[in-house]
Design a protein around this motif. Structure first.
Motif, short mmCIF file in Angstrom:
data_model
loop_
_atom_site.label_atom_id
_atom_site.label_comp_id
_atom_site.label_asym_id
_atom_site.label_seq_id
_atom_site.Cartn_x
_atom_site.Cartn_y
_atom_site.Cartn_z
N ALA A 177 0.82 -1.21 0.00
CA ALA A 177 0.00 0.00 0.00
C ALA A 177 0.86 1.26 0.00
O ALA A 177 0.62 2.19 -0.78
CB ALA A 177 -0.94 0.00 1.20
N VAL A 178 1.86 1.31 0.87
CA VAL A 178 2.65 2.54 0.97
C VAL A 178 3.48 2.75 -0.29
O VAL A 178 3.62 3.89 -0.77
CB VAL A 178 3.52 2.53 2.24
N ASN A 179 4.01 1.69 -0.86
CA ASN A 179 4.80 1.84 -2.08
C ASN A 179 3.94 2.11 -3.31
O ASN A 179 4.45 2.59 -4.33
CB ASN A 179 5.66 0.60 -2.31
N ALA A 180 2.64 1.85 -3.20
CA ALA A 180 1.72 2.20 -4.29
C ALA A 180 1.32 3.66 -4.23
O ALA A 180 0.73 4.17 -5.19
CB ALA A 180 0.48 1.31 -4.24
N GLY A 181 1.58 4.33 -3.10
CA GLY A 181 1.27 5.76 -3.01
C GLY A 181 0.19 6.11 -2.01
O GLY A 181 -0.31 7.24 -2.02
N VAL A 182 -0.18 5.18 -1.12
CA VAL A 182 -1.20 5.46 -0.11
C VAL A 182 -0.53 6.09 1.10
O VAL A 182 0.39 5.51 1.68
CB VAL A 182 -1.94 4.17 0.29
N ASP A 183 -1.01 7.26 1.51
CA ASP A 183 -0.33 8.04 2.54
C ASP A 183 -0.84 7.81 3.96
O ASP A 183 -0.08 7.94 4.91
CB ASP A 183 -0.47 9.54 2.22
N MET A 184 -2.12 7.50 4.12
CA MET A 184 -2.69 7.35 5.45
C MET A 184 -3.51 6.07 5.53
O MET A 184 -4.27 5.76 4.61
CB MET A 184 -3.58 8.55 5.81
N ASP A 185 -3.34 5.36 6.63
CA ASP A 185 -3.99 4.08 6.87
C ASP A 185 -5.17 4.28 7.82
O ASP A 185 -4.99 4.67 8.96
CB ASP A 185 -2.95 3.13 7.49
N MET A 186 -6.37 3.99 7.33
CA MET A 186 -7.57 4.14 8.15
C MET A 186 -7.87 2.86 8.92
O MET A 186 -8.23 1.84 8.33
CB MET A 186 -8.78 4.53 7.29
N GLN A 187 -7.66 2.88 10.21
CA GLN A 187 -8.21 1.97 11.20
C GLN A 187 -7.46 0.68 11.45
O GLN A 187 -7.38 0.25 12.59
CB GLN A 187 -9.68 1.65 10.89
N ASP A 188 -6.90 0.02 10.44
CA ASP A 188 -6.38 -1.31 10.75
C ASP A 188 -5.03 -1.31 11.47
O ASP A 188 -4.60 -2.33 12.00
CB ASP A 188 -6.31 -2.19 9.49
N GLY A 189 -4.32 -0.16 11.49
CA GLY A 189 -3.09 -0.06 12.25
C GLY A 189 -1.89 -0.73 11.62
O GLY A 189 -0.83 -0.85 12.26
N TYR A 190 -2.00 -1.15 10.38
CA TYR A 190 -0.89 -1.85 9.73
C TYR A 190 0.32 -0.95 9.53
O TYR A 190 1.46 -1.40 9.67
CB TYR A 190 -1.35 -2.45 8.40
N TYR A 191 0.09 0.30 9.17
CA TYR A 191 1.22 1.22 9.03
C TYR A 191 1.93 1.39 10.37
O TYR A 191 3.17 1.35 10.46
CB TYR A 191 0.75 2.58 8.52
N LEU A 192 1.16 1.60 11.41
CA LEU A 192 1.73 1.84 12.73
C LEU A 192 2.58 0.65 13.18
O LEU A 192 3.67 0.82 13.75
CB LEU A 192 0.60 2.09 13.73
N ASP A 193 2.12 -0.54 12.90
CA ASP A 193 2.81 -1.74 13.35
C ASP A 193 3.96 -2.16 12.45
O ASP A 193 4.93 -2.77 12.93
CB ASP A 193 1.82 -2.91 13.45
N GLU A 194 3.88 -1.85 11.16
CA GLU A 194 4.81 -2.47 10.21
C GLU A 194 5.77 -1.52 9.51
O GLU A 194 6.83 -1.97 9.06
CB GLU A 194 4.01 -3.22 9.13
N LEU A 195 5.45 -0.25 9.38
CA LEU A 195 6.29 0.62 8.54
C LEU A 195 7.69 0.80 9.12
O LEU A 195 8.67 0.91 8.37
CB LEU A 195 5.63 1.98 8.33
N GLY A 196 7.81 0.87 10.45
CA GLY A 196 9.13 1.04 11.04
C GLY A 196 10.08 -0.07 10.62
O GLY A 196 11.22 0.18 10.20
N GLY A 197 9.63 -1.31 10.73
CA GLY A 197 10.46 -2.45 10.33
C GLY A 197 10.73 -2.46 8.84
O GLY A 197 11.83 -2.84 8.40
N LEU A 198 9.76 -2.04 8.04
CA LEU A 198 9.95 -2.01 6.59
C LEU A 198 10.99 -0.97 6.18
O LEU A 198 11.78 -1.19 5.25
CB LEU A 198 8.62 -1.72 5.90
N VAL A 199 11.01 0.16 6.87
CA VAL A 199 12.03 1.18 6.60
C VAL A 199 13.39 0.66 7.03
O VAL A 199 14.41 0.80 6.33
CB VAL A 199 11.68 2.50 7.31
N GLU A 200 13.47 0.05 8.20
CA GLU A 200 14.73 -0.46 8.72
C GLU A 200 15.34 -1.52 7.79
O GLU A 200 16.56 -1.56 7.59
CB GLU A 200 14.50 -1.07 10.10
#
Length: 744
Positions: A309-332
């Protein structure tokens, strides 16, 4: 040279800035954003890309412990379903006073057709063809929502809808991309105004990107598969119009599109939205759409879903918390670049800065403004006016309508005659108890001098076979001088997750109508329909002498319907979705292609049904009046145009009836020969004209070269010389016609 398949269908415009910001103001806000971004940790950035719902229960708003902890830690950038001046101030204070950088929250809410003052459903508003009225309704919604602490509305819904089985047709503008584009512009301007820092504006959100209105079988959340040509010619233009008007945000769609879920589709967001259209606002998912990438079968777990989702260009994640839980590790791990995170956060912070929240986080949470700005008399009057304009007179044999003002007894029969459930779904903070029922509206109009009799007669519940109330309803109808049949759907039957395979009147309402009409003989019987989609009305049309499509009219429903039924307002609405004869015809729409074997060429080997006509019951653009309008003397100022010349088209419109009325004069074009198949007609312009009895007016339309452009087989916008037919009339199937030639 042949263009690649992803070539822009619409030439890129200058940078599409949210809120139509001036370049100077954009640079000022960007500097403010960059200063803040430099101080943010990766975790704080990801927090800005995260949206959660507020905790609201039946006892009122409250801040729950989980979201409170996340807000204090700077792990939430936006909250939805949060409104009420005190509640939003409480939430905002958690972020501003406790998080390290004090970045304010952005509050979003589904304010679809009004906040507390509820206007007709969007499909009904579209039927008014009154762009000024639609803009005013959006502005009133913004005024009320902003007064209650909301910053951002998840509207306009711009999905082109050609299948009335889909429940969300109620939320959109109908089937035509050109008219939908005009409505998109009006809605965005109404919501956002011309100064985003004003306290009576909201950030708009164009949804659902893209193709959601074409779900297979009309079934909610289902698959969409279409050509790039159809996507770009039909489904994308309203979104482009919204962004050109300054729409601040875009929401993803739930559906898959050509094999890829929209929420993970780089074609939509990186290529079209960013590269081609130069959109500078941000993209938010629909509710838990990133999580649903797993259910679509394109992601093996939360980490992969967030990455896609983030690499496709989606900037904000509504409700499921996947960005909050996963983006840090994906950047690392290097799977997502931190530069991509920065890009998303810049876009989100830009909207917050443009709304003035970085300077004053509490500017929208004003209890006194909330107390004085919501559900005012002026707002209710505006809702009543637009409701009247939205209603479409479908049939009026023997001039049953308007009803005589001299009747002494009126029977109101049907499940929707005495209910306040007339505001429709997606009604934000609207309260049905504050709405005017049909019975109340009639009593307000008629006073105590007319006796009102009322019976439900039959249920409008799907699957109901109960006829026990029909006899009593017939008995009351026989006692009256005139009868109103109040029929239709329940509000929840035209909504998200409310697809219907059978779009006839639910329950035994048709039997109720048949029995009542047979029993009362020559007495006037007028049917008022409350519904959120085109219904299959063939059987009802065969027996009902008069039918008024009222949609779900909103807070002032009963008053507005009474205005129309008794002639205080002459109906002027025109359909923006085709009404089928049978559900077997759908999807059915006016601007279809011809075929190599159109009906009428060969009696057998033609594109036709064996059992019903091809034509709809009521076509796009159709709507009657209590007066009569005639079109005559269609005249073109020249037989051909070339270069940058414009064609002037004049037609005379006459009110040949006995009442003042408003007509929507519609101009359609047909490209008679082109390099690709072209629609049998396309709406290109219209004028709403009010005429006194006997009055004539010459209307002038202009056709320019740009209006003749179309997307060719290589997905390039082209204008090709050739013959064109122009049609001006009262619907897509009526009017005066003439031909002209476009030369090299």
């Amino acid at each position: 040279m042949t263009r690649p398949h992803y070539a822009p269908a619409i030439a890129p415009q200058p940078t599409a800035l949210p809120f139509e910001l001036s370049p100077i103001r954009y640079r000022e806000l960007t500097a403010q954003v960059e200063s803040l971004l430099e101080r943010m940790t990766l975790e704080e950035k990801i927090g800005q890309m995260t949206q959660f719902t507020s905790n609201r229960d039946t006892t009122g708003p409250s801040v729950g412990s989980d979201i409170e902890q996340d807000i204090r830690a700077g792990r939430v950038g936006s909250v939805f379903n949060a409104f009420d001046a005190d509640f939003t101030r409480e939430l905002q204070q958690l972020a501003v006073d406790n998080s390290r950088l004090g970045i304010p929250l952005l509050f979003g809410y589904d304010i679809i057709h009004g906040f507390r003052t509820i206007f007709p459903i969007p499909l009904g508003q579209a039927a008014s063809w009154n762009l000024d009225g639609i803009e005013r309704a959006a502005h009133i919604a913004a005024t009320e929502g902003a007064a209650a602490g909301v910053h951002w509305s998840f509207t306009p819904m711009l999905d082109i809808s050609r299948d009335p089985r889909w429940g969300r047709v109620m939320e959109g503008p109908g089937e035509d991309p050109w008219l939908a584009s005009q409505i998109a512009t009006a809605q965005v301007r109404g919501l956002q105004g011309h100064d985003p820092e004003a306290t009576d504006t909201l950030a708009a959100c164009a949804k659902h990107f893209a193709g959601y209105g074409a779900v297979e079988a009309g079934r909610e959340y289902n698959t969409v598969d279409m050509s790039q040509w159809r996507l770009r010619s039909v489904y994308l233009p309203p979104f482009k119009a919204a962004l050109d008007a300054g729409c601040a945000t875009v929401m993803t769609a739930f559906n898959s599109l050509n094999g890829l879920p929209a929420t993970a589709d780089p074609l939509l967001f990186e290529r079209i939205l960013r590269d081609e259209w130069q959109f500078q606002g941000f993209v938010v998912t629909d509710y838990t759409a990133i999580m649903e990438l797993e259910r679509h079968g394109v992601a093996d777990g939360a980490r992969q879903a967030a990455k896609k989702a983030v690499n496709a260009g989606v900037d904000m994640d509504m409700q499921d918390g996947y960005y909050l839980d996963e983006l840090g590790g994906l950047v690392e791990s290097g799977e997502v670049a931190e530069a991509r995170i920065d890009q998303a956060v810049r876009r989100i912070l830009l909207v917050k800065a443009a709304l003035g929240l970085l300077e004053d986080p509490y500017r929208y949470s004003d209890r006194e403004r909330e107390r004085t700005s919501i559900l005012t008399d002026a707002h209710r009057q505006a809702a009543r006016e637009l409701a009247r304009e939205s209603m479409v007179l479908l049939k009026n044999d023997e001039q049953v309508l308007p009803l005589s003002k001299d009747i002494s007894t009126l029977a109101v029969i049907g499940p929707l005659g005495n209910t306040q459930e007339v505001i429709g779904s997606w009604h934000a903070d609207g309260d049905a108890e504050q709405a005017i029922s049909l019975m109340t509206g009639l009593r307000n109009r008629l006073g105590d001098g007319v006796e009102l009799l009322q019976a439900e007669g039959a249920s409008n519940e799907i699957g109901s076979t109960d006829t026990s109330g029909i006899d009593e309803a017939v008995r009351l109808a026989e006692q009256a001088d005139a009868v109103i049949l109040a029929l239709g759907e329940r509000q929840e039957y035209a909504d998200e997750a409310a697809s219907r395979a059978d779009i006839r009147l639910p329950g035994m309402q048709l039997e109720l109508a048949r029995r009542v009409i047979e029993a009362v003989g020559d007495k006037p019987v007028a049917t008022v329909l409350f519904n959120g989609r085109p219904l299959e009305l063939t059987d009802l049309e065969a027996i009902a002498p008069a039918m008024l499509e009222a949609w779900w009219p909103g807070s002032e429903a009963g008053n507005a319907v009474a205005d129309v039924l008794f002639g205080d307002y002459n109906p002027s609405g025109k359909l923006t979705m085709t009404f089928p004869r049978s559900v077997g015809q759908v999807p059915l729409y006016y601007n279809h292609f011809n075929t190599g074997r159109p009906k009428g060429v060969d009696p057998k080997y033609a594109s036709q049904y064996l059992d019903i006509p091809n034509t709809p019951l009521y076509p796009f653009g159709f709507g009657l009046s209590y007066t009569e309008f005639e079109y005559s003397r269609l005249d073109l100022d020249r037989p051909s145009i070339s270069g940058e010349q414009a064609l002037s088209i004049r037609v005379t419109l006459t009110n040949s009836g006995e009442r003042r009325g408003t007509e929507v004069a519609q101009l359609y074009l047909r490209d008679l020969t082109a390099s690709v198949v072209r629609p049998v007609r396309e709406l290109k312009d219209f004028q709403r004209v009010t005429l006194e009895p006997g009055e004539s007016r010459t209307l002038t339309f202009w056709i320019t070269r740009d209006q003749l452009a179309f997307l060719d087989a290589e997905l390039a916008m082209r204008v090709q010389p050739g013959r064109f037919e122009v049609q001006i009339g009262s619907s897509s199937e009526a009017g005066q016609t003439a031909e002209f030639v476009l030369e090299e």
